[in-house]
Write a protein that holds these residues in place. Sequence first.
Motif, PDB file in Angstrom:
ATOM      1  N   LYS A  23       0.819  -1.211   0.000  1.00 13.89           N
ATOM      2  CA  LYS A  23       0.000   0.000   0.000  1.00 13.89           C
ATOM      3  C   LYS A  23       0.858   1.269   0.000  1.00 13.89           C
ATOM      4  CE  LYS A  23      -2.470   2.043   3.535  1.00 13.89           C
ATOM      5  NZ  LYS A  23      -3.299   1.964   4.715  1.00 13.89           N
ATOM      6  N   ASN A  24       1.800   1.340   0.911  1.00 15.65           N
ATOM      7  CA  ASN A  24       2.569   2.575   1.109  1.00 15.65           C
ATOM      8  C   ASN A  24       3.637   2.816   0.053  1.00 15.65           C
ATOM      9  OD1 ASN A  24       1.588   3.856   3.720  1.00 15.65           O
ATOM     10  ND2 ASN A  24       1.816   1.711   4.290  1.00 15.65           N
ATOM     11  N   SER A  25       4.032   1.780  -0.664  1.00 16.55           N
ATOM     12  CA  SER A  25       5.082   1.932  -1.672  1.00 16.55           C
ATOM     13  C   SER A  25       4.624   2.765  -2.865  1.00 16.55           C
ATOM     14  CB  SER A  25       5.550   0.562  -2.168  1.00 16.55           C
ATOM     15  OG  SER A  25       4.506  -0.109  -2.850  1.00 16.55           O
ATOM     16  N   GLN A  26       3.343   3.014  -2.967  1.00 13.08           N
ATOM     17  CA  GLN A  26       2.842   3.776  -4.104  1.00 13.08           C
ATOM     18  C   GLN A  26       2.811   5.280  -3.844  1.00 13.08           C
ATOM     19  OE1 GLN A  26       2.493   1.949  -7.073  1.00 13.08           O
ATOM     20  NE2 GLN A  26       3.588   0.746  -5.547  1.00 13.08           N
ATOM     21  N   GLU A  27       3.172   5.687  -2.630  1.00  8.91           N
ATOM     22  CA  GLU A  27       3.214   7.110  -2.288  1.00  8.91           C
ATOM     23  C   GLU A  27       4.665   7.536  -2.079  1.00  8.91           C
ATOM     24  OE1 GLU A  27       0.449   8.713   0.522  1.00  8.91           O
ATOM     25  OE2 GLU A  27      -0.808   6.927   0.374  1.00  8.91           O
ATOM     26  N   ASP A  28       5.154   8.399  -2.971  1.00 13.12           N
ATOM     27  CA  ASP A  28       6.558   8.797  -2.909  1.00 13.12           C
ATOM     28  C   ASP A  28       6.925   9.419  -1.560  1.00 13.12           C
ATOM     29  OD1 ASP A  28       9.092   9.070  -4.540  1.00 13.12           O
ATOM     30  OD2 ASP A  28       8.817  11.129  -3.828  1.00 13.12           O
ATOM     31  N   GLY A  29       5.982  10.118  -0.944  1.00  5.46           N
ATOM     32  CA  GLY A  29       6.246  10.764   0.334  1.00  5.46           C
ATOM     33  C   GLY A  29       6.515   9.802   1.471  1.00  5.46           C
ATOM     34  N   ARG A  30       6.217   8.521   1.269  1.00  3.93           N
ATOM     35  CA  ARG A  30       6.462   7.514   2.314  1.00  3.93           C
ATOM     36  C   ARG A  30       7.916   7.033   2.312  1.00  3.93           C
ATOM     37  NH1 ARG A  30       1.916   8.723   4.315  1.00  3.93           N
ATOM     38  NH2 ARG A  30       0.054   7.514   3.863  1.00  3.93           N
ATOM     39  N   PHE A  31       8.664   7.389   1.270  1.00  7.13           N
ATOM     40  CA  PHE A  31      10.075   7.010   1.190  1.00  7.13           C
ATOM     41  C   PHE A  31      10.913   8.097   1.847  1.00  7.13           C
ATOM     42  CE2 PHE A  31       8.144   4.512  -2.138  1.00  7.13           C
ATOM     43  CZ  PHE A  31       8.800   3.290  -2.027  1.00  7.13           C
ATOM     44  N   ASP A  32      11.591   7.730   2.924  1.00  4.59           N
ATOM     45  CA  ASP A  32      12.442   8.654   3.669  1.00  4.59           C
ATOM     46  C   ASP A  32      13.874   8.451   3.178  1.00  4.59           C
ATOM     47  OD1 ASP A  32      13.291  10.495   5.514  1.00  4.59           O
ATOM     48  OD2 ASP A  32      13.007   9.194   7.260  1.00  4.59           O
ATOM     49  N   ARG A  33      14.332   9.389   2.360  1.00  2.79           N
ATOM     50  CA  ARG A  33      15.677   9.295   1.788  1.00  2.79           C
ATOM     51  C   ARG A  33      16.695   9.760   2.816  1.00  2.79           C
ATOM     52  NH1 ARG A  33      11.642  10.098  -1.828  1.00  2.79           N
ATOM     53  NH2 ARG A  33      11.929   9.333  -3.961  1.00  2.79           N
ATOM     54  N   LYS A  34      17.727   8.940   3.050  1.00  4.44           N
ATOM     55  CA  LYS A  34      18.697   9.192   4.106  1.00  4.44           C
ATOM     56  C   LYS A  34      20.118   9.078   3.572  1.00  4.44           C
ATOM     57  CE  LYS A  34      16.284   8.517   8.049  1.00  4.44           C
ATOM     58  NZ  LYS A  34      16.199   9.532   9.061  1.00  4.44           N
ATOM     59  N   THR A  35      21.059   9.522   4.404  1.00  8.10           N
ATOM     60  CA  THR A  35      22.483   9.362   4.112  1.00  8.10           C
ATOM     61  C   THR A  35      23.159   8.797   5.351  1.00  8.10           C
ATOM     62  OG1 THR A  35      22.408  11.274   2.641  1.00  8.10           O
ATOM     63  CG2 THR A  35      24.579  10.527   3.342  1.00  8.10           C
ATOM     64  N   ALA A  36      23.876   7.701   5.185  1.00 11.79           N
ATOM     65  CA  ALA A  36      24.601   7.074   6.293  1.00 11.79           C
ATOM     66  C   ALA A  36      25.813   7.926   6.675  1.00 11.79           C
ATOM     67  CB  ALA A  36      25.030   5.674   5.891  1.00 11.79           C
ATOM     68  N   LYS A  37      26.391   7.615   7.813  1.00 11.42           N
ATOM     69  CA  LYS A  37      27.563   8.357   8.291  1.00 11.42           C
ATOM     70  C   LYS A  37      28.715   8.327   7.292  1.00 11.42           C
ATOM     71  CE  LYS A  37      26.585   7.848  13.193  1.00 11.42           C
ATOM     72  NZ  LYS A  37      26.977   7.251  14.468  1.00 11.42           N
ATOM     73  N   ASP A  38      28.810   7.237   6.527  1.00 12.70           N
ATOM     74  CA  ASP A  38      29.908   7.139   5.545  1.00 12.70           C
ATOM     75  C   ASP A  38      29.547   7.796   4.210  1.00 12.70           C
ATOM     76  OD1 ASP A  38      28.167   5.377   4.293  1.00 12.70           O
ATOM     77  OD2 ASP A  38      29.536   3.671   4.359  1.00 12.70           O
ATOM     78  N   GLY A  39      28.367   8.441   4.157  1.00  5.49           N
ATOM     79  CA  GLY A  39      27.963   9.145   2.948  1.00  5.49           C
ATOM     80  C   GLY A  39      27.121   8.325   1.987  1.00  5.49           C
ATOM     81  N   SER A  40      26.882   7.044   2.302  1.00  5.67           N
ATOM     82  CA  SER A  40      26.096   6.181   1.416  1.00  5.67           C
ATOM     83  C   SER A  40      24.603   6.515   1.511  1.00  5.67           C
ATOM     84  CB  SER A  40      26.286   4.707   1.799  1.00  5.67           C
ATOM     85  OG  SER A  40      27.631   4.329   1.701  1.00  5.67           O
TER      86      SER A  40
END
Length: 109
Positions: free
Chosen positions: A47-64
């Motif tokens: 259900k939630n994969s169809q809403e772009d706003g549900r994806f929380d884009r992050k960056t790890a400490k190593d920059g990944s």
Amino acid sequence: MGKFEIKTDKSGQFRFNLKANNGQVILSSEGYTTKAACENGIESVRKNSQEDGRFDRKTAKDGSPYFNLKASNGQVIGNSEMYSSTAAMENGIASVKTNAPDAGVDDNS
């Protein structure tokens, strides 16, 4: 077409992975105490994969770059691998959006 795979971890909890049609894991769940809760998590991903706003884009400490998929209540229902670039992460998100809605379930628990 992608598929969800349910498995049991060493501590007896149920987990799922969403795999793309090439077999690569594109989303992994937390541990669930019951199979029913794990199956509910899969439905939440569909259900939630169809809403772009549900994806929380992050960056790890190593920059990944990586992402978490969140339910409407803000709870994380799946997380990605670490990616080599933001473009690769966006491709991963696109793959979840494409594969999750119609993915079958393999129960290996």
